[in-house]
Design a protein around this motif. Structure first.
Motif, PDB file in Angstrom:
ATOM      1  N   TYR A  64       0.805  -1.226   0.000  1.00 56.49           N
ATOM      2  CA  TYR A  64       0.000   0.000   0.000  1.00 56.49           C
ATOM      3  C   TYR A  64       0.832   1.268   0.000  1.00 56.49           C
ATOM      4  CZ  TYR A  64      -4.415  -2.361   0.098  1.00 56.49           C
ATOM      5  OH  TYR A  64      -5.496  -3.114  -0.268  1.00 56.49           O
ATOM      6  N   THR A  67       1.907   1.871  -4.027  1.00 60.25           N
ATOM      7  CA  THR A  67       0.930   1.916  -5.111  1.00 60.25           C
ATOM      8  C   THR A  67       0.101   3.191  -4.935  1.00 60.25           C
ATOM      9  OG1 THR A  67      -0.375   0.433  -3.720  1.00 60.25           O
ATOM     10  CG2 THR A  67       0.707  -0.547  -5.619  1.00 60.25           C
ATOM     11  N   PRO A  68      -0.400   3.757  -6.044  1.00 56.79           N
ATOM     12  CA  PRO A  68      -1.119   5.032  -5.940  1.00 56.79           C
ATOM     13  C   PRO A  68      -2.445   4.869  -5.211  1.00 56.79           C
ATOM     14  CG  PRO A  68      -0.500   4.535  -8.217  1.00 56.79           C
ATOM     15  CD  PRO A  68      -0.287   3.289  -7.431  1.00 56.79           C
ATOM     16  N   LEU A  70      -5.118   6.391  -5.676  1.00 53.23           N
ATOM     17  CA  LEU A  70      -6.262   6.467  -6.591  1.00 53.23           C
ATOM     18  C   LEU A  70      -6.702   5.074  -7.050  1.00 53.23           C
ATOM     19  CD1 LEU A  70      -8.204   8.372  -7.993  1.00 53.23           C
ATOM     20  CD2 LEU A  70      -6.586   8.582  -9.892  1.00 53.23           C
ATOM     21  N   VAL A  71      -5.738   4.190  -7.273  1.00 57.56           N
ATOM     22  CA  VAL A  71      -6.089   2.818  -7.671  1.00 57.56           C
ATOM     23  C   VAL A  71      -6.955   2.169  -6.593  1.00 57.56           C
ATOM     24  CG1 VAL A  71      -5.187   0.568  -8.346  1.00 57.56           C
ATOM     25  CG2 VAL A  71      -3.890   2.613  -8.880  1.00 57.56           C
ATOM     26  N   HIS A  72      -6.606   2.417  -5.350  1.00 54.78           N
ATOM     27  CA  HIS A  72      -7.348   1.778  -4.262  1.00 54.78           C
ATOM     28  C   HIS A  72      -8.746   2.373  -4.109  1.00 54.78           C
ATOM     29  CE1 HIS A  72      -3.620  -0.097  -3.679  1.00 54.78           C
ATOM     30  NE2 HIS A  72      -3.013   1.000  -3.275  1.00 54.78           N
ATOM     31  N   PHE A  74     -10.582   3.324  -6.587  1.00 56.57           N
ATOM     32  CA  PHE A  74     -11.378   2.649  -7.608  1.00 56.57           C
ATOM     33  C   PHE A  74     -11.595   1.182  -7.268  1.00 56.57           C
ATOM     34  CE2 PHE A  74     -10.214   6.358 -10.125  1.00 56.57           C
ATOM     35  CZ  PHE A  74     -11.440   6.649 -10.709  1.00 56.57           C
ATOM     36  N   TRP A  75     -10.578   0.578  -6.705  1.00 55.51           N
ATOM     37  CA  TRP A  75     -10.685  -0.839  -6.351  1.00 55.51           C
ATOM     38  C   TRP A  75     -11.807  -1.042  -5.344  1.00 55.51           C
ATOM     39  CZ3 TRP A  75     -10.237  -4.483  -2.463  1.00 55.51           C
ATOM     40  CH2 TRP A  75      -9.931  -5.787  -2.871  1.00 55.51           C
ATOM     41  N   TYR A  78     -15.426   0.365  -7.245  1.00 55.09           N
ATOM     42  CA  TYR A  78     -15.940  -0.441  -8.360  1.00 55.09           C
ATOM     43  C   TYR A  78     -15.582  -1.918  -8.225  1.00 55.09           C
ATOM     44  CZ  TYR A  78     -16.678   4.049 -10.690  1.00 55.09           C
ATOM     45  OH  TYR A  78     -17.080   5.301 -10.996  1.00 55.09           O
ATOM     46  N   GLY A  79     -14.308  -2.171  -7.946  1.00 54.84           N
ATOM     47  CA  GLY A  79     -13.788  -3.531  -8.023  1.00 54.84           C
ATOM     48  C   GLY A  79     -14.410  -4.467  -7.015  1.00 54.84           C
ATOM     49  N   LEU A  80     -14.180  -4.195  -5.756  1.00 56.47           N
ATOM     50  CA  LEU A  80     -14.625  -5.102  -4.703  1.00 56.47           C
ATOM     51  C   LEU A  80     -16.137  -5.325  -4.719  1.00 56.47           C
ATOM     52  CD1 LEU A  80     -13.598  -6.750  -2.253  1.00 56.47           C
ATOM     53  CD2 LEU A  80     -14.146  -4.755  -0.852  1.00 56.47           C
ATOM     54  N   MET A  82     -18.385  -4.892  -7.092  1.00 55.43           N
ATOM     55  CA  MET A  82     -18.916  -5.533  -8.292  1.00 55.43           C
ATOM     56  C   MET A  82     -18.596  -7.018  -8.316  1.00 55.43           C
ATOM     57  SD  MET A  82     -18.604  -4.442 -12.284  1.00 55.43           S
ATOM     58  CE  MET A  82     -19.381  -2.855 -12.138  1.00 55.43           C
ATOM     59  N   ALA A  83     -17.433  -7.365  -7.815  1.00 58.30           N
ATOM     60  CA  ALA A  83     -17.064  -8.778  -7.788  1.00 58.30           C
ATOM     61  C   ALA A  83     -18.037  -9.567  -6.928  1.00 58.30           C
ATOM     62  CB  ALA A  83     -15.633  -8.928  -7.274  1.00 58.30           C
ATOM     63  N   GLN A 101      -4.954   2.494   3.053  1.00 56.87           N
ATOM     64  CA  GLN A 101      -3.731   3.078   2.509  1.00 56.87           C
ATOM     65  C   GLN A 101      -2.963   3.842   3.579  1.00 56.87           C
ATOM     66  OE1 GLN A 101      -3.306   6.626   1.417  1.00 56.87           O
ATOM     67  NE2 GLN A 101      -1.470   6.318   0.189  1.00 56.87           N
ATOM     68  N   ALA A 168     -13.355  11.586  -7.512  1.00 55.19           N
ATOM     69  CA  ALA A 168     -13.441  10.696  -8.665  1.00 55.19           C
ATOM     70  C   ALA A 168     -14.507   9.623  -8.468  1.00 55.19           C
ATOM     71  CB  ALA A 168     -12.083  10.051  -8.939  1.00 55.19           C
TER      72      ALA A 168
ATOM     73  N   PRO C   7     -17.203 -14.386  -6.041  1.00 53.43           N
ATOM     74  CA  PRO C   7     -16.839 -13.802  -7.338  1.00 53.43           C
ATOM     75  C   PRO C   7     -16.163 -14.821  -8.250  1.00 53.43           C
ATOM     76  CG  PRO C   7     -15.319 -13.102  -5.629  1.00 53.43           C
ATOM     77  CD  PRO C   7     -16.396 -13.869  -4.938  1.00 53.43           C
ATOM     78  N   LYS C 165       3.466   7.884  -7.707  1.00 55.27           N
ATOM     79  CA  LYS C 165       2.076   7.656  -7.328  1.00 55.27           C
ATOM     80  C   LYS C 165       1.201   8.824  -7.767  1.00 55.27           C
ATOM     81  CE  LYS C 165       3.160   6.548  -2.955  1.00 55.27           C
ATOM     82  NZ  LYS C 165       2.754   6.230  -1.567  1.00 55.27           N
ATOM     83  N   SER C 168      -0.635   9.139 -11.282  1.00 55.29           N
ATOM     84  CA  SER C 168      -1.937   8.509 -11.548  1.00 55.29           C
ATOM     85  C   SER C 168      -3.069   9.532 -11.481  1.00 55.29           C
ATOM     86  CB  SER C 168      -2.186   7.380 -10.543  1.00 55.29           C
ATOM     87  OG  SER C 168      -2.392   7.921  -9.258  1.00 55.29           O
ATOM     88  N   MET C 179      -3.390   4.786 -15.312  1.00 53.49           N
ATOM     89  CA  MET C 179      -4.627   4.789 -14.527  1.00 53.49           C
ATOM     90  C   MET C 179      -5.836   5.083 -15.409  1.00 53.49           C
ATOM     91  SD  MET C 179      -5.569   4.280 -11.458  1.00 53.49           S
ATOM     92  CE  MET C 179      -7.295   4.138 -11.066  1.00 53.49           C
ATOM     93  N   PRO C 192     -13.818  -4.504 -13.087  1.00 52.34           N
ATOM     94  CA  PRO C 192     -12.984  -3.535 -12.364  1.00 52.34           C
ATOM     95  C   PRO C 192     -12.057  -4.199 -11.337  1.00 52.34           C
ATOM     96  CG  PRO C 192     -15.259  -3.409 -11.629  1.00 52.34           C
ATOM     97  CD  PRO C 192     -15.253  -4.286 -12.838  1.00 52.34           C
ATOM     98  N   MET C 193     -12.566  -5.202 -10.640  1.00 54.60           N
ATOM     99  CA  MET C 193     -11.747  -5.856  -9.613  1.00 54.60           C
ATOM    100  C   MET C 193     -10.444  -6.375 -10.201  1.00 54.60           C
ATOM    101  SD  MET C 193     -11.723  -7.308  -6.500  1.00 54.60           S
ATOM    102  CE  MET C 193     -11.728  -8.815  -5.590  1.00 54.60           C
ATOM    103  N   PHE C 196      -8.172  -3.327 -11.707  1.00 54.25           N
ATOM    104  CA  PHE C 196      -7.463  -2.480 -10.747  1.00 54.25           C
ATOM    105  C   PHE C 196      -6.453  -3.271  -9.922  1.00 54.25           C
ATOM    106  CE2 PHE C 196     -11.349   0.194 -11.390  1.00 54.25           C
ATOM    107  CZ  PHE C 196     -10.685   1.192 -12.095  1.00 54.25           C
ATOM    108  N   TYR C 203       1.880  -0.869 -11.036  1.00 55.99           N
ATOM    109  CA  TYR C 203       2.456   0.270 -10.325  1.00 55.99           C
ATOM    110  C   TYR C 203       3.480  -0.195  -9.300  1.00 55.99           C
ATOM    111  CZ  TYR C 203      -0.433   4.125 -12.058  1.00 55.99           C
ATOM    112  OH  TYR C 203      -0.995   5.094 -12.822  1.00 55.99           O
ATOM    113  N   ILE C 207       7.354   0.941  -9.049  1.00 53.84           N
ATOM    114  CA  ILE C 207       7.763   1.822  -7.957  1.00 53.84           C
ATOM    115  C   ILE C 207       8.674   1.130  -6.947  1.00 53.84           C
ATOM    116  CG2 ILE C 207       6.871   3.101  -5.964  1.00 53.84           C
ATOM    117  CD1 ILE C 207       4.398   3.736  -7.662  1.00 53.84           C
TER     118      ILE C 207
END
Ligand code: ATP
Ligand code: MG
Lengths: 223, 260, 226
Positions: A64, A67-68, A70-72, A74-75, A78-80, A82-83, A101, A168, C7, C165, C168, C179, C192-193, C196, C203, C207
């Motif tokens: 953590y 990594t940026p 912003l990715v988290h 969105f993760w 949307y990601g978690l 939706m899965a 983070q 965002a 999932p 970072k 992005s 990104m 998305p899961m 991302f 990344y 990095i």
């Protein structure tokens, strides 16, 4: 050059902006609380001396921290969900991303503070027959806390700035409110100049206050 | 229970290794109640390590430690011993230690430093801990510095507070690891004076030191450690004036300025 | 209680399009490199300005540093995105706004690193240099900076990580870097899961070497000081 500044367009919508600032503060305070809680657990795991605990905590913090954010955002938004066929409100997703983070960073702050206390202090406590928990509470943490103060404040400021990424996710914090005003007034330069000014005033005065408190604490500590 | 002269602390076949280097190579030592033992030896001979094994700040690699007739820890495979945290804490509460670097708690006043053990380990009341702490500070000549933080005290004063802190636990055995080695020369005397005054209590003390003159007057018994073994063990007269071993003689010869 | 379906992850689809993401890394790396280079050079100037005994040089430099350190990088990016066309009178690509904002941001942070590093050099070194009759600039170049740089390198590496970072965030002003590509891909493919997660890994791989390097440098510095 003929650009005519019009700050009245912003002033008329000040209420929207201030409401956004309020949400920024709310998200910041909650984020710090979550980050400190998880960060405390991570630091304890890393300091436990057991590999089964310290290695996962190390992997987590390194991931953590490198990594940026912003990715988290969105993760988690949307990601978690939706899965798993769910939806998360933007606030919850932003808080989760921010908490996780910043926990990685707070964990390093706590760990660094504790490790900075000289081994002689541990030995003196042990030589008195103090148990691990009591030694930690009475001897190590009070000393570590002083040294953690400055990096803790710095991390908290970083967190406040990071909350803006929640825009965002359409979370109504300061930047998103600014975007709303821009669509109504089409005065982006003025709006974002004011937003920058707002953040500057809040963060700069807070950092001056923190510096002053820290200097006072140092003086008190050197009694 | 506390008969002068019975064995209070005993170690049998004590070994300690750091990685592959063996620092203590089989120490047998029996300490009688009321004895004052000075431990001599050149740098790296294992003096600190021995002392730190006696209150298990270092875990011995092998051997037995017996305090007041009770073996500490449970035997495990390969001659090693397993220690339980709670048991060690009880042991350390009865074996006090004074460090070369004082290690006072900087966030507490002198009085709070001395109160800490009785308060949080012995479970004394705050009022009682305060009373005894004040008494011990006076004993080391620092009754007037009770409210000072360590940073405001000289090295000699800090070490005297550290001695008071150890005394406040009323330990059966008190260990000193070069208590004057990090002090300016003019401050050494006041600390040695305080230690010397403790003799009248009849408390068992082990002292690692390079102050041979002080060791001669203070100790009832002197050990000379060399490469992890006890090479010499006897009364000060004998060890310092007519040592058995060539090694000891060579060590003593280096202290030409030393007078009895 | 709602039933939660386990999932079914489709990482295969992301990896089938991995070249898309790797291409996008190009713009991420470009942003990173531009801002880092600008930060290291501009930061030195600003850092020296902050140390100037003349107020009319030191104070504006301080104002600039405080301004960029006390506002979110997202605000800086958006501001330049809108301001650049107005101030320059020509339409510039979003990349230019992002590069400019990130460069100015990096310069502000790097200035503080330079300033701290230079101030950490003992006063005795300045005096020794002056005793040799060196001028201020020569002293700085030949004595102070070489001494200070060793202490600053871990901080710069750390800053490089933060900067990477930050790149992005440029996705929000439509720079088509990694990104942005991820957001586009995930919304087109409804995974998305997986997207991302993979992008976070990319990344991390970009990095983490810098972080490892900063650890190594810190260790070396700690050993050298002992
Ligand atoms: N924690 C440790 N890890 C590794 N080696 C150690 C450790 N502690 C001590 N040693 C080594 O053990 C040996 C004995 O150390 P010890 O501190 O017991 O010597 P000493 O007799 O007290 O010497 P001095 O007079 O310098 O204090 C030394 O070679 C030292 O380097
Ligand atoms: Mg020693």
């Amino acid at each position: 050059m003929g650009y005519v500044w019009d700050f009245f367009a912003v002033a008329r919508n000040a209420d929207i902006l201030l409401a956004g600032l309020g949400q920024t503060m709310l998200l910041s305070v909650c984020g710090i609380a979550v980050g400190v809680a998880i960060g405390g657990v991570l630091a304890a795991m890393r300091l436990s001396g057991r590999r089964t605990l310290s290695w996962p905590a190390l992997a987590f913090t390194e991931f953590y921290r490198n990594t940026p954010p912003l990715v988290h955002f969105f993760w988690f938004f949307y990601g978690l969900p939706m899965a798993f066929g769910l939806t998360l409100p933007p606030f919850a997703a932003a808080l989760a991303a921010l908490g996780v983070q910043s926990a990685a960073f707070f964990a390093e702050v706590f760990r660094g503070g504790i490790l900075s206390v000289e081994t002689g202090q541990w030995e003196a406590g042990r030589a008195l027959g103090m148990g691990r928990a009591r030694l930690m509470r009475r001897i190590i943490l009070p000393q570590a806390a002083r040294r953690m103060a400055a990096p803790f404040v710095e991390r908290s400021f970083e967190l406040v700035k990071t909350t803006t990424l929640a825009a965002a996710l359409a979370f109504h914090e300061t930047i998103y409110s600014a975007m709303v005003i821009v669509t109504q007034t089409y005065r982006p330069l003025e709006v974002y100049t004011v937003v920058a000014g707002l953040f500057f005033v809040v963060l700069f005065s807070a950092s001056q206050l923190a510096e002053w408190l820290e200097a006072r604490g140092r003086r008190a500590g050197a009694r | 229970m506390t008969v002068a002269g019975d064995v209070v602390l005993q170690v049998e076949d004590l070994h300690k290794s750091f990685g592959s280097t063996e620092v203590l190579k089989g120490i047998d030592l029996s300490v009688r109640r009321g004895e004052r033992i000075a431990i001599l030896g050149s740098s790296g001979s294992g003096k600190s390590t021995l002392l730190r094994c006696l209150n298990v700040l270092e875990m011995p690699t092998r051997g037995r430690l017996i305090l007041d007739g009770e073996a500490v820890g449970k035997p495990a495979a390969g001659g090693a011993t397993r220690y339980r945290e709670a048991e060690l804490n009880r042991l350390r509460a009865r074996v006090g230690m004074v460090f070369q670097q004082f290690n006072l708690f900087p966030h507490m006043t002198a009085l709070e430093n001395v109160m800490e053990g009785p308060l949080s380990v012995l479970g004394r009341s705050r009022a009682e801990a305060r009373r005894t702490a004040q008494r011990h500070l006076e004993r080391v000549g620092l009754g007037g510095k009770a409210d000072a933080h360590p940073a405001r005290l000289s090295g000699g004063q800090q070490q005297r507070v550290a001695i008071a802190r150890a005394l406040a636990m009323d330990p059966e055995v008190l260990l000193f690891d070069e208590p004057t080695s990090s002090l300016d020369p003019e401050l050494v005397g006041e600390v040695l004076g305080v230690i010397n005054d403790l003799s009248e209590d009849g408390r068992t003390m082990l002292l690692v030191t390079h102050e041979l003159g002080f060791a001669y007057h203070f100790a009832t018994r002197i050990l000379f450690l060399h490469e992890g073994r006890i090479l010499e063990d006897g009364p000060p007269e004998q060890v310092l004036k007519s040592p058995r071993e060539e090694r000891t003689r060579r060590f003593l010869d280096r202290f030409t300025a030393f007078r009895f | 209680m709602p039933t939660i379906a386990m999932p079914e992850l489709q990482f295969g689809e992301v990896f089938a399009n991995i070249d898309l993401f790797l291409e996008a890394c190009g713009l991420t790396l470009a942003l990173w490199a531009v801002a880092l280079a600008a930060g290291l050079s501009g930061g030195l100037l600003v850092g020296l300005a902050r140390l100037s005994p003349r107020r009319w040089i030191a104070w504006p430099a301080r104002g600039y540093v405080e301004l960029f350190r006390n506002t979110p990088v997202l605000v800086q990016l958006i501001w330049f995105y809108y301001a650049l066309p107005v101030l320059s009178g020509i339409q510039l690509p979003a990349f230019a706004a992002a590069a400019l904002a990130l460069s100015l941001n990096a310069s502000a942070y790097c200035a503080e690193i330079y300033r701290g590093g230079i101030q950490s050099v003992a006063a005795g070194q300045w005096e020794a240099g002056r005793a040799l009759g060196m001028g201020r600039l020569r002293l700085l170049r030949r004595i102070i900076l070489p001494l200070a740089v060793r202490r600053m390198v871990p901080a710069f590496t750390n800053r490089a990580v933060e900067l990477a970072k930050n790149t992005s965030v440029a996705s929000i002003i439509t720079v088509h870097e990694l990104m942005y590509t991820a957001r586009l891909f995930s919304s087109q493919n409804y995974i998305p899961m997986e997207t991302f997660t993979v992008v976070a890994m990319i990344y991390f791989l970009l990095i983490y070497p810098f972080t490892l390097a900063s650890y190594a440098l810190e260790r070396r510095f700690a050993a050298g000081r002992a």
